[in-house]
Write a protein that holds these residues in place. Structure first.
Motif, PDB file in Angstrom:
ATOM      1  N   CYS A 120       0.834  -1.218   0.000  1.00 22.33           N
ATOM      2  CA  CYS A 120       0.000   0.000   0.000  1.00 22.33           C
ATOM      3  C   CYS A 120       0.862   1.258   0.000  1.00 22.33           C
ATOM      4  CB  CYS A 120      -0.966  -0.003   1.175  1.00 22.33           C
ATOM      5  SG  CYS A 120      -0.159   0.227   2.771  1.00 22.33           S
ATOM      6  N   GLY A 121       2.157   1.098   0.218  1.00 24.42           N
ATOM      7  CA  GLY A 121       3.039   2.262   0.165  1.00 24.42           C
ATOM      8  C   GLY A 121       3.497   2.748   1.527  1.00 24.42           C
ATOM      9  N   LEU A 122       2.893   2.233   2.589  1.00 22.86           N
ATOM     10  CA  LEU A 122       3.359   2.610   3.932  1.00 22.86           C
ATOM     11  C   LEU A 122       4.643   1.827   4.196  1.00 22.86           C
ATOM     12  CD1 LEU A 122      -0.061   2.560   5.835  1.00 22.86           C
ATOM     13  CD2 LEU A 122       1.256   4.570   5.099  1.00 22.86           C
ATOM     14  N   GLN A 123       5.633   2.515   4.764  1.00 25.48           N
ATOM     15  CA  GLN A 123       6.946   1.881   4.892  1.00 25.48           C
ATOM     16  C   GLN A 123       6.970   0.903   6.060  1.00 25.48           C
ATOM     17  OE1 GLN A 123       9.490   5.338   4.859  1.00 25.48           O
ATOM     18  NE2 GLN A 123       8.922   5.796   2.745  1.00 25.48           N
ATOM     19  N   LEU A 124       7.466  -0.295   5.784  1.00 23.54           N
ATOM     20  CA  LEU A 124       7.390  -1.373   6.778  1.00 23.54           C
ATOM     21  C   LEU A 124       8.084  -1.019   8.083  1.00 23.54           C
ATOM     22  CD1 LEU A 124       7.879  -4.688   4.764  1.00 23.54           C
ATOM     23  CD2 LEU A 124       5.781  -3.727   5.719  1.00 23.54           C
ATOM     24  N   TYR A 125       9.191  -0.294   7.986  1.00 24.71           N
ATOM     25  CA  TYR A 125       9.898  -0.002   9.232  1.00 24.71           C
ATOM     26  C   TYR A 125       9.255   1.136  10.023  1.00 24.71           C
ATOM     27  CZ  TYR A 125      12.319   2.937   5.794  1.00 24.71           C
ATOM     28  OH  TYR A 125      12.592   3.802   4.772  1.00 24.71           O
ATOM     29  N   ARG A 126       8.116   1.634   9.541  1.00 29.08           N
ATOM     30  CA  ARG A 126       7.376   2.625  10.331  1.00 29.08           C
ATOM     31  C   ARG A 126       6.110   2.010  10.948  1.00 29.08           C
ATOM     32  NH1 ARG A 126       6.275   7.974   7.802  1.00 29.08           N
ATOM     33  NH2 ARG A 126       6.701   8.766   9.883  1.00 29.08           N
ATOM     34  N   PHE A 127       6.069   0.667  10.992  1.00 24.96           N
ATOM     35  CA  PHE A 127       4.951  -0.012  11.647  1.00 24.96           C
ATOM     36  C   PHE A 127       5.315  -0.327  13.092  1.00 24.96           C
ATOM     37  CE2 PHE A 127       3.361  -0.487   7.446  1.00 24.96           C
ATOM     38  CZ  PHE A 127       2.026  -0.845   7.532  1.00 24.96           C
ATOM     39  N   GLY A 128       4.352  -0.169  13.988  1.00 25.63           N
ATOM     40  CA  GLY A 128       4.550  -0.567  15.377  1.00 25.63           C
ATOM     41  C   GLY A 128       3.963  -1.953  15.603  1.00 25.63           C
ATOM     42  N   GLU A 129       3.556  -2.200  16.850  1.00 27.52           N
ATOM     43  CA  GLU A 129       3.045  -3.526  17.208  1.00 27.52           C
ATOM     44  C   GLU A 129       1.761  -3.842  16.425  1.00 27.52           C
ATOM     45  OE1 GLU A 129       2.181  -5.920  21.354  1.00 27.52           O
ATOM     46  OE2 GLU A 129       2.954  -3.895  21.436  1.00 27.52           O
ATOM     47  N   THR A 130       1.693  -5.066  15.922  1.00 28.75           N
ATOM     48  CA  THR A 130       0.493  -5.524  15.203  1.00 28.75           C
ATOM     49  C   THR A 130      -0.593  -5.875  16.207  1.00 28.75           C
ATOM     50  OG1 THR A 130       1.834  -6.390  13.397  1.00 28.75           O
ATOM     51  CG2 THR A 130      -0.339  -7.378  13.663  1.00 28.75           C
ATOM     52  N   VAL A 131      -1.853  -5.638  15.837  1.00 33.27           N
ATOM     53  CA  VAL A 131      -2.951  -6.033  16.740  1.00 33.27           C
ATOM     54  C   VAL A 131      -3.916  -6.963  15.997  1.00 33.27           C
ATOM     55  CG1 VAL A 131      -2.840  -3.843  17.999  1.00 33.27           C
ATOM     56  CG2 VAL A 131      -4.502  -4.090  16.150  1.00 33.27           C
ATOM     57  N   SER A 132      -4.697  -7.695  16.780  1.00 34.37           N
ATOM     58  CA  SER A 132      -5.750  -8.538  16.199  1.00 34.37           C
ATOM     59  C   SER A 132      -7.095  -7.982  16.657  1.00 34.37           C
ATOM     60  CB  SER A 132      -5.638  -9.973  16.709  1.00 34.37           C
ATOM     61  OG  SER A 132      -4.419 -10.523  16.289  1.00 34.37           O
ATOM     62  N   ILE A 133      -8.022  -7.858  15.727  1.00 36.42           N
ATOM     63  CA  ILE A 133      -9.381  -7.411  16.095  1.00 36.42           C
ATOM     64  C   ILE A 133     -10.312  -8.614  15.967  1.00 36.42           C
ATOM     65  CG2 ILE A 133     -11.251  -5.789  15.591  1.00 36.42           C
ATOM     66  CD1 ILE A 133      -9.278  -3.828  14.519  1.00 36.42           C
ATOM     67  N   VAL A 134     -10.983  -8.946  17.069  1.00 37.42           N
ATOM     68  CA  VAL A 134     -11.864 -10.120  17.057  1.00 37.42           C
ATOM     69  C   VAL A 134     -13.319  -9.696  16.915  1.00 37.42           C
ATOM     70  CG1 VAL A 134     -10.291 -11.522  18.458  1.00 37.42           C
ATOM     71  CG2 VAL A 134     -12.045 -10.143  19.593  1.00 37.42           C
ATOM     72  N   PHE A 135     -14.135 -10.618  16.420  1.00 43.66           N
ATOM     73  CA  PHE A 135     -15.582 -10.366  16.329  1.00 43.66           C
ATOM     74  C   PHE A 135     -16.130 -10.159  17.735  1.00 43.66           C
ATOM     75  CE2 PHE A 135     -15.423 -12.885  12.285  1.00 43.66           C
ATOM     76  CZ  PHE A 135     -16.093 -11.992  11.472  1.00 43.66           C
ATOM     77  N   TRP A 136     -16.855  -9.087  17.937  1.00 44.23           N
ATOM     78  CA  TRP A 136     -17.531  -8.878  19.220  1.00 44.23           C
ATOM     79  C   TRP A 136     -18.783  -9.743  19.278  1.00 44.23           C
ATOM     80  CZ3 TRP A 136     -17.565  -2.788  19.809  1.00 44.23           C
ATOM     81  CH2 TRP A 136     -16.300  -2.380  20.262  1.00 44.23           C
ATOM     82  N   THR A 137     -19.127 -10.101  20.520  1.00 41.02           N
ATOM     83  CA  THR A 137     -20.417 -10.765  20.738  1.00 41.02           C
ATOM     84  C   THR A 137     -21.215  -9.849  21.658  1.00 41.02           C
ATOM     85  OG1 THR A 137     -19.733 -11.900  22.753  1.00 41.02           O
ATOM     86  CG2 THR A 137     -19.268 -13.029  20.676  1.00 41.02           C
ATOM     87  N   ASP A 138     -22.450 -10.265  22.016  1.00 40.99           N
ATOM     88  CA  ASP A 138     -23.265  -9.432  22.910  1.00 40.99           C
ATOM     89  C   ASP A 138     -22.585  -9.260  24.260  1.00 40.99           C
ATOM     90  OD1 ASP A 138     -25.066  -9.208  20.945  1.00 40.99           O
ATOM     91  OD2 ASP A 138     -26.394 -10.805  21.677  1.00 40.99           O
ATOM     92  N   THR A 139     -21.819 -10.276  24.660  1.00 38.97           N
ATOM     93  CA  THR A 139     -21.269 -10.251  26.024  1.00 38.97           C
ATOM     94  C   THR A 139     -19.757 -10.079  26.069  1.00 38.97           C
ATOM     95  OG1 THR A 139     -21.201 -12.640  25.884  1.00 38.97           O
ATOM     96  CG2 THR A 139     -23.089 -11.673  27.044  1.00 38.97           C
TER      97      THR A 139
END
Ligand SMILES: C[S@@+](CC[C@H](N)C(=O)[O-])C[C@H]1O[C@@H](n2cnc3c(N)ncnc32)[C@H](O)[C@@H]1O
Length: 281
Positions: A120-139
């Motif tokens: 996408c053009g964003l420079q790899l060495y300017r990335f910080g910690e990766t995160v995971s986003i999970v599906f929310w449930t009602d609870t």
């Protein structure tokens, strides 16, 4: 020998020559089927490799790895991972267990979303910690990953958000009744991730806190990276809620602000036409 072989991201032909040679001569070939998927499917892989593949789900790998290790000390067994075996969810555990059993191992690397996101053009060495986003449930609506986004933003770093994959899920009723009936697989889209992020932003505001990102933060949505029909869209977080990127798999990048001019120029190739971003696109 236990071989952990990366398959890359696009289609059956993305396996390396070295990986393919090993696959063709191994006594058994497992395909890890829960951390990522190739859009082409198992049959296309089998046809190209000329080999039958054994699907290895999370249960098999985490609890019944003995099947995978069987005879791997005297014959060759391959364990295929979409992307790279060490991309995001690592398979270190498998290696540690094999080593304890005296089984030698070798890793054959390939492209991972962790490096291919650079398209996408964003420079790899300017990335910080990766995160995971999970599906929310009602609870269950976890927000803790947002602290990492905040830290990355504070340091001017981009955040790669890997989006939830749910395979072999049981409905509550089937779980209670012990029925091994599974729901269809679900893959989180950039739209769903952006909507959950906006809800977190609103929750912060409701608590009187300044959120680390806003509706106007510049983000990048990526779909099917490495496949012929890959899609990339750059725009605001608000726009990510409605941008149309098609089939899975999707990833989302939250930019760190203060983009390098080259990053800006690259992102402009992918900007959503009616972009209203205040981050500068
Ligand atoms: C556990 S991670 C990736 C692991 C994989 N071994 C690798 O190295 O790429 C799985 C997540 O990465 C992202 N992902 C993987 N492949 C992708 C692709 N081709 N395009 C966009 N996102 C992808 C998705 O968010 C997916 O849910």
């Amino acid at each position: 020998m236990l071989y952990l072989i990366g398959l890359g991201l696009g289609d059956a032909k993305d396996i390396t020559v070295k990986g393919l040679e090993v696959v063709r001569r191994c006594s058994r070939v497992y395909l890890e089927a829960y951390t990522s998927v190739l859009t082409v499917g198992k049959e296309a892989l089998e046809e190209f490799y000329g080999r039958k593949l054994i699907l290895a789900d999370r249960e098999e790998v985490e609890q019944e790895a003995d099947n995978i290790f069987k005879d791997a000390d005297v014959s060759d067994v391959a364990f295929l991972v979409v992307g790279d075996p060490f991309g995001a969810t690592t398979h270190s555990d498998l290696i540690l267990r094999a080593t304890k059993l005296g089984i030698p191992y070798q890793v054959i690397h390939n492209a991972s979303i962790m490096n291919a996101v650079g398209c996408c053009g964003l420079q790899l060495y300017r990335f910080g910690e990766t995160v995971s986003i999970v599906f929310w449930t009602d609870t269950w609506r976890p927000e803790s990953f947002f602290d990492k986004v905040k830290r990355n933003r504070a340091n001017g770093m981009h955040t790669l958000c890997l989006l939830d994959i749910k395979v072999k899920e049981q409905s509550l009723e089937n779980l209670i009744r012990g029925r091994k009936i599974y729901e269809p697989p679900r893959y989180m889209s950039v739209n769903q991730a952006a909507q959950q992020l906006l809800e977190i932003v609103q929750n912060h505001r409701a608590r009187g806190e300044e959120p680390a990102i806003t509706e106007e933060t510049l983000c990048v949505g990526l779909a099917r990276v490495g496949a012929e029909d890959q899609k990339i869209a750059a725009g605001t977080l608000q726009q990510m809620c409605t941008v149309s990127l098609g089939e899975p798999l999707h990833s989302l990048v939250i930019t760190g602000g203060n983009l390098h001019p080259l990053e800006m120029e690259m992102l402009s190739l992918f900007s959503i036409p009616e972009s209203q971003s205040t981050d500068g696109l």
